[in-house]
Design a protein around this motif. Structure first.
Motif: not given
Lengths: 1064, 506
Positions: A298, A352, A443, A924, A1030, A1048
């Motif tokens: 990200t 994350y 996400s 995404t 991603i 995603t």
């Protein structure tokens, strides 16, 4: 006289290393009379190991009389005193012995390291000398699969085999893998290879998340019903890589031609272990442990926080939860979330780390093997425990594998393998969807959302999901984690028994029966009680949805094979004739209930409305086939095969289809009188075949069926015709005609090896699942039409630059180029097209005549003649009148480079792989743009609006300032997807394996023969990619022919661990 | 050991000896599946799917300013006068795939069966209803070739002009209504009227009346003759004759579902609608509206804050998004925008709310207008009063607590008397109220009559050039898959945008 069929059993006894098998080259000549003959008997053994060698050729020099050794290495020949016997056996140096007056002559042969000939398992399990093959194959050793492994072992093949593209799906440890051999040939049907274990096909049903997929196994796929879009795995996930002895990939049509209608996408032939390596009993233990962590790609904006239209949440309302179009962060700012909780307004950059845990995989395998001169067995038991990076996701697999081989008599032998597996896949994550999907929620969560608060506030006072966002369907990931469950358990048994009878010394008959049977139980709460996005239940009930399913699957293959082998002077003849009966049946019982009497009691009985389904599919294919091979002097080979299939799923007129092939191989290094020194080996290949695919015509696709709804309305039944695809009774399987040429070179004493293949395949009678107008009443139609052409080449370059002083450096560079062009659909008019998949949001995948397969289409920016973007009166970008092509989603270049070093028991190998030339529509990034997390969406924020660079519809320079949020939301509202189209290519350092042979440290008095420890890492480093935020390699959709439409999935992980192998 | 292998060998041989009993031909027959059902059940399926989808809240109901959401994203639509095509798919797919596909199937099965003549006529009427909704919203649509993928392998149906469609709809409705016969087989499985021929006839003629009135601007002569035929055929005059889908827990009202789940806190009654009801002391307001007084957030819209007193009801003004509405709400003395009035999701838009599609109230109001226009003779005032009365009585269909007393009805009619000079406007306003929650019909009648006189939605970021949205746009997949036919329709009708007017809208 030996036959190949017979050898396929017997050579197992003599496999020298577990990675190599040797097969005799059989020479035979007829010598009816020999003068002054005397009977000589004897035994031929391996000089090094003392093992007896069957199939050794013995000829009398200067004559054409000869024989071969039997299973026990014994021979008998009539010869006269003074004559010379020549003993030759593939992989060994020939030996000449002059006959004296003895009647007993035992001979031992020395191995010839230089002239090793590889044995390849070809179609139907027939083993052949690699040099005879007129087509490309690749063999993978068990090491490549078991040392640096992944839960679905096929994923460990990524980048290792030329022409084979394997993609993990980002769907959790129990997920499926997507395998493409020589690209994609089918427009809308299946493109997965046939899986054959020990000569018999097994099922590889994919229970992937196939949203919007026109070509999936819809009839047996996940029932869903809202809320569940997870990957339930495939048939390969039941296989323990420790049981695999070797794996051969038959890439082209010719290689696979004997599988006829099942051969379109190549074949993966797996041979499992069936006996020990040496004599007597052996025990080995293998342990593999890896720990994995989400790879965080990200790269969000952290300048502006949660909110919409430039406003941060400062009172209880309105919180978007997931939109980051708020105010610019400044120290001391606060925000009000969860209906009145005040927290700092600050960026949180490590989502994350905060949400995903460390995953781990641990596999332990113990195997017991034994062998004697007549056969052997291998019994293994294995347990694999995988924990995914989402806290409730795990996968456990227990397998027992038994392989047996035994010579019941000199003429009769038996070969059998049985594999039982028990798999439990717990909570495979929902992916590629907005609702209920943990990866999607994580996400796109606003960049100032405090994760501990999100966790602490997952329930409201009533125990329901706390509404934290005006988007109620963006379920709090902690609520999903706590309340949604999905259990899949599967018991699977596959195996086969083969009996082989040697009719004469040159003719053998084999009968074989194999079965793959599994039962799969699954239950899940599509919508947990209390989920915010769920409407209320009728009075007296609580809301929720629960599904329970049981499936059974059975495929039985019975085959008979008569094979023979005879030589006439310089001419050799191999042939086989056979037949196969395949029967497949799958059953589904499924009941879904809505609303419950008792809260949180997820059972069928507790449900208010019950909706049961029973479904059944049966199909059968009968086949006869034959092959013939003529060889000349051991360097020129010509092989022809034919197979005829009869299908139960087709109309009688279309039912019978013939699949022929022809191939040739010329070993010119052997044919040349004076081949240069540097040329160790050289071979040319040429092949042509026609094959098909039986899966494209589903059973009963000829008829329209009706259904009655499970609930009455106003006391009356409701019903209608079922299905969204128009039935077609005249379908036939698609067919592929493939031409292939190749060259194989080994140069400079094997220091350089090159294997090149080029091919051209024409796929006709494509079963086109074309999207049709909704106004027609249906969504798609299946028609036999369409033709595509795939051209490509693949290479394997192996180099051994250094090999001295115990230090060895090997380089293996494999790769392929592949491009498929659509030649026609209903007509060959360029531009004619069908839509084969639509993105969850906007954009679609089309097949367009005259263009490469897999064109990504969507609306782009409208531009004037000079290429300026055109903006509307409100300052928002205008879209193109029609959807435009952004290029093909299929990668053209796929491959890998492995560097291996070994020195005194230490080995190090590193694999770099790549996939290049494809495009993707990143779902995404689509979300990130409209949610204001994408860095792209920073434009205009500091100045209070975006003034798009371009012109208005009058051609004047655009000066209208559009609100930032509305400007970026055009990806959704106008379906203007151009900003989120990316190059899907990547270069990755895929694997590093560091191994050390510890055997030398083992004291002699400990009964351990071999200890090897490897340190492994997978997905080590992304070297280059083009899509932000991603991993382009993680894709969400497992759907067979949907590529490029990213949505995603679970983040890919980097794993680090070890593999310990101990042999007793 | 050797013995074991021998047994195995014998069993292998035994396996070979057995083979499948089923032949190839039998194997591909799906014995567990049904290849045909009574087509009356299929008509039931078609009927239940005529309830409009949630897209009608986002477009039609918002265009006519009865409901509005300040939120963007999936709710972007008429609230911002923007084209959000993905949201327009549901209506198109629901009608073509689950109504028209089924009606065409029934027609192909029973057209020539004299014993199912009534079913055939009933099906024609339901089909005509569905096509009328579609063409009114989109203009030129697939009509003559629609729904024939299985029957005649027509995968890309051509688009017919709205004029041609209306010509055929009138023919269909006229023929079907006339051909319904009490002496034929009575289709008792029918979920709408239990096969009652009289009620079906009234539905047919009421729809014909609606179709005729639709042409009042584009072709008054045709309108007149069609309306005369319909009126003389006999149209709906009581609520028991309504075309209403009475949803239940298993077959929920689509808008009720949405307004009780994902979008429960995101939809409000629009100010123009609330103000109209309030300013006329309309007793319907207390049946329709609820305000969660003091709610500062979605979760605070709790039962204890619910207030159904007409006096406190405040509609959300048109033209704001969730960035600008909080200030407007504050200025109006509300706790937040969650404090505006909503259509009561526990009563009128509950998940099981009935969906009224063609009602006696609407029909009587159309008769009033027909008299006023001189198409038929009669007493416009009486029709008008009856139209209002029927709609007020219809409230009780939703919930017994919503029933409006006869005294309240009479009081309202007395206080709001019919005035011949303002008749068309009065009728238009009442038709608008009467069609609340039937977005497509409210939208169509608003475009045709221009009533009620609404102020254009002032939201600044509009996609339209005119004052109001005039039609809905084709779905993206249709543009992609059926592009030649879409292009032909656009060439005939005008650009595929929200501005282009449909044929009857002059």
């Amino acid at each position: 006289m030996f036959t190949f069929a017979k050898c396929s059993t017997k050579t197992l006894i003599f496999m020298k290393r577990f990675r190599h098998l040797f097969l005799p080259i059989i020479l035979f000549s007829i010598s009816p009379f020999v003068m002054f003959a005397q009977n000589i008997t004897g035994k031929v053994t391996n000089a090094k190991t003392g093992e007896t060698l069957p199939g050794v050729s013995i000829v009398i020099k200067g004559s054409n009389g000869g024989t071969t050794t039997d299973v026990d290495g014994n021979y008998k020949i009539q010869s006269s005193q003074g004559s010379t016997l020549v003993f030759s056996y593939v992989g060994f140096m020939s030996k000449e012995v002059t006959v004296g007056n003895q009647s007993q002559l035992n001979v031992s042969l020395e191995e010839d390291a230089k002239n090793l000939s590889e044995v390849v398992v070809t179609a139907l399990g027939i083993k052949k000398d690699a040099k005879k093959l007129g087509y490309a194959t690749s063999t993978i050793t068990s090491d490549a699969l078991s040392q640096n492994r992944q839960p679905n072992f096929m994923n460990s093949l990524q980048g290792k085999v030329a022409g084979v593209n394997v993609q993990g799906m980002g769907t959790g440890p129990g997920g499926s893998s997507k395998i493409r051999i020589r690209g994609q040939s089918s427009i809308t049907g299946q493109n997965s290879p046939l899986i054959v274990i020990n000569g018999v096909p097994v099922d590889n049903t994919n229970f992937g998340a196939n949203q919007n997929n026109a070509g999936s196994d819809a009839s047996i796929g996940v029932r869903g019903g809202g809320g569940v879009f997870s990957d339930g795995g495939d048939g390969l996930s039941s296989i323990n890589p420790d049981d695999i002895e070797s794996m051969t990939i038959l890439k082209g049509a010719t290689a696979a031609a004997l599988y006829g209608s099942r051969a379109k996408d190549g074949v993966i032939m797996i041979t499992t272990k069936s006996k020990g390596e040496g004599k007597g009993l052996g025990v080995s233990y293998n342990s593999n442990f890896t720990s994995e962590k989400a790879l965080d790609f990200t790269d969000y904006q952290y300048e502006y926080g949660q909110g919409e239209n430039g406003v941060r949440p400062t009172s209880a309302n309105p919180t978007s939860g997931q939109w980051s179009f708020g105010e610019k962060f400044a120290p001391g700012m606060t925000q009000v979330l969860f209906d009145g909780v005040t927290v700092p307004y600050e960026p949180i950059k490590n989502r994350y780390d905060l949400f995903y845990r460390r995953g781990q995989n641990w596999t332990n395998t113990v195997s017991l093997s034994g062998s004697d001169t007549k056969g052997g067995f291998n019994l293994s038991m294995s347990n694999m425990d995988s924990k995914g990076i989402i806290a409730n996701n795990s996968f456990n697999r227990k397998t027992i594998n038994l392989g047996l081989t035994y010579n019941l008599s000199k003429k009769l032998s038996i070969n059998s393998s049985m594999n039982y597996s028990n798999e439990k896949n717990t909570n495979p994550p929902n992916i590629a969807n907005q609702d209920n999907s943990i990866p999607t929620s994580v996400s796109v969560m606003a960049n100032s959302m405090p994760w501990d608060l999100l966790d602490a506030k997952k329930y409201d006072a009533q125990g329901n999901e706390f509404v934290y966002s005006r988007f109620r369907n963006r379920t709090n990931p902690y609520f999903v984690l706590a309340e949604q469950f999905h259990n899949i358990s599967r018991d699977r048994m596959f195996g086969n028994i083969a009996l082989k009878y040697q009719l004469t010394d040159w003719l053998a008959l084999q009968g074989r029966v194999g079965q793959d049977y599994w039962s799969r139980d699954e239950d899940y709460n599509n919508f947990p009680t209390g989920q915010a996005s769920l409407g209320p239940a009728p009075a007296g009930f609580v809301n929720g949805r629960y599904t329970q399913e049981a499936r059974r699957f059975r495929e039985i293959n019975k085959d008979l094979l008569l094979s023979g082998n005879k030589e006439f002077g310089n001419i050799g003849l191999d042939f086989s004739l056979g037949g196969n009966q395949m029967y497949r049946r799958s059953d589904l019982n499924s009941t879904q209930v809505v609303d419950f009497v008792v809260r949180d009691k997820y059972t069928i009985m507790n449900g208010r409305v019950k909706d049961p389904i029973y479904d059944l599919q049966e199909r059968a294919v009968n086949s006869v086939y034959g092959s013939a091979e003529i060889s000349y002097k051991g360097f020129l080979f010509l092989n022809a095969t034919a197979r005829n299939d009869w299908f139960s799923t087709l109309s009688p007129a279309n039912r019978s289809i013939l699949y022929p092939s022809i191939s040739g191989s010329f070993v010119f290094s052997q044919a040349m009188k004076n081949s240069p020194d540097w040329l160790t080996f050289g071979k040319l290949r040429l092949a042509y075949a026609e094959v098909g695919s039986d899966l494209d015509v589903a059973p009963y696709s000829n008829s329209l069926f009706y259904g009655i709804n499970s609930n009455l309305f106003a006391g009356q039944p409701l019903g209608s015709s079922q299905g969204t695809t128009v039935p077609n009774p005249n379908l036939k399987p698609m067919s592929v005609a493939e031409k292939e040429a190749g060259i194989e070179l080994k140069l400079f004493d094997n220091k350089v090896g090159l294997d090149l293949a080029v091919y051209n395949k024409i796929t006709t009678d494509q079963i086109v699942s074309a999207q049709i107008s909704d106004a027609s009443g249906f969504v798609s139609t299946l028609i036999n039409s369409g033709q595509s052409r795939t051209r490509g080449f693949e290479w394997l370059l192996s180099l051994n630059p250094v090999n001295r002083g115990g230090f060895k450096w090997d380089i293996n560079f494999n790769g392929s180029y592949n491009k498929t062009k659509l030649l026609s659909l209903l007509t060959d008019t360029p531009g004619e097209r069908i839509t084969t998949g639509t993105h969850i949001f906007n954009g679609e995948l089309r097949q367009v005549v005259g263009q490469e397969l897999g064109q990504l289409y969507g609306f782009g920016f409208r531009r004037d003649d000079k290429g300026n973007k055109v903006f509307g009166a409100n300052g928002l970008p205008l879209r193109t009148p029609d959807q435009i092509s952004f290029g093909s989603a299929l990668p053209n270049w796929v491959g890998g480079i492995t560097n291996s070093f070994s020195y005194k028991g230490v080995s190090l190998s590193a694999l770099v792989d790549f996939s290049l030339g494809g495009k993707m529509l990143s779902g995404t990034n689509f979300n990130l743009v409209r949610h204001g997390l994408h860095k792209m969406s920073l434009e205009g924020r500091d100045t209070g609006g975006v003034v798009g660079v371009g012109v208005n519809d009058k051609g004047e320079v655009n000066t209208v300032k559009a609100p930032v949020q509305a400007y970026w939301e055009v990806v959704r509202s106008q379906a203007l997807v151009e900003p989120v189209i990316y190059n899907s290519g990547f270069w990755k350092l895929r694997q590093i394996t560091l191994g050390y042979d510890l055997s030398k440290f083992i004291p002699k008095n400990i009964p351990v023969n071999n200890v090897r420890l490897s340190v492994v890492s997978n997905n080590v480093l992304m070297l280059k990619k083009w899509v932000p935020n991603i991993d382009p390699d993680s894709f969400g959709f497992t759907s067979d022919n949907i590529v490029g439409l990213e949505s995603t999935g679970v983040p890919t992980t980097r794993s680090i661990g070890f593999n310990l192998n101990v042999k007793f | 050991m050797k013995k074991v292998f021998k047994y195995i060998s014998i069993s292998v041989m035994a396996l070979f000896a057995t083979s499948c009993d089923k032949g190839f031909d039998e194997m591909n027959i799906k014995e567990i599946a049904i290849t045909g059902i009574d087509p009356a059940f299929i008509l039931n399926q078609a009927i239940i799917n005529t309830s409009p989808t949630t897209s009608t809240a986002i477009y039609e109901m918002t265009i006519v300013q009865q409901m509005v959401s300040p939120n963007s994203g999936v709710l972007t639509g008429a609230n911002f006068n923007q084209d959000n095509r993905a949201l327009l798919d549901p209506m198109w797919t629901r009608y073509y795939r689950t109504v028209i596909r089924n009606t065409k199937d029934i027609i192909s099965q029973v057209k020539d069966k004299s014993d199912r003549s009534n079913l055939y006529q009933m099906t024609r009427i339901v089909q005509a209803y569905a096509f009328m909704v579609m063409t009114d919203s989109f203009g030129d649509i697939p009509y003559s070739e629609a729904g024939l993928a299985y029957i005649s392998a027509n995968f890309k149906p051509k688009y017919d002009s709205q004029e041609a469609i209306y010509t055929d709809l009138v023919k269909e409705l006229t023929e079907a209504s006339a051909a319904l016969s009490a002496s034929g087989k009575i289709e008792t499985a029918d979920i709408l009227y239990g096969g009652d021929i009289t009620k079906w006839k009234k539905l047919g003629y009421s729809l014909l009346l609606r179709a005729g009135m639709r042409l009042s601007e584009v072709s008054p002569d045709k309108a007149k003759s069609i309306v005369a035929t319909a009126a003389s055929g006999g149209v709906m005059s009581q609520n028991s004759e309504n075309f209403v889908v009475k949803h239940d827990a298993n077959y929920q009202n689509p808008n009720g579902g949405m307004l009780n789940s994902t979008e429960a806190n995101n939809w409000y009654l629009a100010a123009p609608f609330v103000n109209q009801l309030k300013s006329t002391n309309d007793p319907r307001l207390k049946s329709i509206a609820v305000r969660y007084v003091g709610a500062a957030s979605g979760p605070q819209q709790s039962a204890d804050k619910a207030n159904r007193d007409p006096a406190v009801q405040t509609g959300m003004p048109m033209g704001y998004d969730n960035g600008t509405i909080p200030a407007v709400a504050k200025a109006a003395g509300l706790a937040s925008f969650y404090d505006y009035s909503q259509a009561d999701r526990t009563r009128i838009v509950k998940t099981t709310a009935p969906q009224h599609l063609v009602t006696a109230s609407q029909t009587q109001l159309l008769l009033a207008e027909a008299v006023q226009r001189g198409y038929i003779t009669g007493n416009a005032s009486e029709y008008y009063a009856k139209g209002i009365t029927l709609h007020m009585q219809q409230m009780a269909d939703h919930d017994a607590s919503m029933a409006i007393s006869q005294a309240d009805i009479d009081k309202y009619i007395t206080e709001n008397p019919f005035q011949a000079s303002k008749a068309l406007e009065q009728i238009g306003v009442q038709y608008w109220i009467s069609s609340f929650l039937n977005g497509p019909e409210a939208f169509a009648n608003f475009r045709r009559t221009g009533f009620p006189k609404l102020t254009p939605n002032p939201y600044p970021l509009k996609d339209i050039k005119g004052e109001f949205i005039n039609r809905l746009t084709y779905q993206n997949s249709e543009i992609s898959v059926n592009s030649e036919n879409v292009k032909a329709a656009i060439a005939r009708m005008g650009a595929d945008n929200l501005d282009t007017k449909v044929w009857w809208d002059k």
